[in-house]
Design an enzyme around this catalytic site. Structure first.
Site, PDB file in Angstrom:
ATOM      1  N   LYS A 292      15.648 -22.918  13.477  1.00 24.84           N
ATOM      2  CA  LYS A 292      15.709 -24.122  13.911  1.00 24.84           C
ATOM      3  C   LYS A 292      14.761 -24.745  14.899  1.00 24.84           C
ATOM      4  CE  LYS A 292      20.787 -24.199  13.543  1.00 24.84           C
ATOM      5  NZ  LYS A 292      22.040 -24.411  14.301  1.00 24.84           N
TER       6      LYS A 292
ATOM      7  N   ASP B 109       9.259 -25.391  -7.237  1.00 24.59           N
ATOM      8  CA  ASP B 109       8.342 -24.393  -6.532  1.00 24.59           C
ATOM      9  C   ASP B 109       8.202 -23.305  -7.706  1.00 24.59           C
ATOM     10  OD1 ASP B 109       6.276 -23.996  -4.853  1.00 24.59           O
ATOM     11  OD2 ASP B 109       7.699 -23.109  -3.398  1.00 24.59           O
TER      12      ASP B 109
END
Length: 317
Positions: free
Chosen positions: A81, A179
């Site tokens: 985070k 991806d």
């Protein structure tokens, strides 16, 4: 003078004889729990052994951990985070977990559990020994398949089949991986001596769910440069065809050791297949398959469901 390579030993393809599970694999894992103070913390049963990936510019951290209850190894992927700096990145982190935990297939890295702590979004994933780049793990020194006498055409077909099986599962569930590249394909080697290893797709950090029309909107251009389809641009609407473009470039690279960009190729132009590099693949359908993946118009590219029926995947050649 070039010499003819020895005939490679043809092995079996285990995936062809096993069903693909449609329900999540049941596993007795509990990544997070509530502490005495009422906080959500990582379960101490998972002992951190080493760091596999941790780069300053990336919010992702990948750790090798041991489940002390079963004495087995698993992967702990964390989205830190403190490195997630925008709402878009937070949305992406939550989306990665939501998408990966919703899928279950032999050719996709297994998702066991997830949990959010004060420090990170956490995912507990299947561990594959040698958790590293696909080409580094499978082919020592990244030697392309066209130069190999001990694992050429049949092994490349086997790997192709595995990746396409995984993509077809994702695409049939409306998921665009976005991806696909060597670094996001891992190798499962716990197979019989007469079987090829199993390839598994990982890392859903850029993945999207298509809507009812078959399209998803991306905010910014994303992906790995040499594998990004031409339609992937800022604010673009994309479909599962984006993955097929990346697949074409991936197979080109694995086959001969470079992508067509190295030959000053531009999307939409004929692909320059130099005979001396592609002699090993004559008559296999590989060149035609790559061309079908690399059509400029996404709607004209071969679909994953049709790719499974392409002559390139015939194990009789």
């Amino acid at each position: 003078m070039e010499t003819e390579a020895p005939q490679e030993e043809v092995k079996l393809k285990r995936i062809r004889s096993l069903p693909s599970p449609e329900k999540p694999i049941q596993a007795n894992h509990c990544l997070c729990l509530t502490s005495a103070e009422g906080k959500t913390i990582l379960n101490p049963r998972y002992e951190i052994l080493s760091t596999i990936y941790d780069q300053p510019a990336s919010p992702s951290r990948v750790l090798l951990v041991k489940d002390t209850e079963t004495d087995s190894l698993v992967i702990l992927k964390q989205l830190l985070k403190c490195k997630i700096l925008s709402q878009a990145q937070r949305v992406s982190a939550v989306r990665e977990i939501e998408i990966h935990q919703s899928v279950s297939h032999l050719n996709i890295v297994t998702f066991y559990d997830s949990g959010e702590t004060e420090e990170a979004y956490n995912m507990l994933l299947e561990y594959l020994p040698g958790y590293t780049y696909f080409t580094d793990k499978i082919e020592v020194n990244n030697k392309p398949f066209n130069l190999k006498s001990d694992g050429g055409v049949q092994k490349l077909k086997s790997f192709s089949y595995d990746v396409i099986q995984g993509l077809e599962y994702l695409h049939s569930h409306g998921i665009i991986h976005l991806d696909l590249k060597p670094g996001n394909l891992l190798l499962y080697t716990d197979v019989d001596e007469n079987e090829y290893p199993l390839v598994k797709i990982c890392d859903f950090g850029l993945s999207r769910r298509a809507d009812a029309t078959g399209y998803a909107i991306i905010e910014k251009k994303c992906g790995t440069d040499k594998y990004v389809p031409p339609e992937v641009t800022d604010g673009a609407m994309i479909s599962v065809a984006a993955d097929m473009w990346s697949l074409g470039l991936l197979l080109h690279n694995l086959a001969v050791g470079y992508t067509p960009h190295a030959m000053k190729w531009s999307p939409g132009k004929p692909i320059p297949f130099h005979n001396r590099h592609w002699r090993k693949y004559e008559g296999t359908g590989l060149k035609e398959f790559i061309e079908a993946c690399l059509r400029l118009n996404p709607e004209e590219r071969i679909a994953s469901r049709d790719a499974l029926l392409h002559p390139w995947l015939s194990f009789n050649q």
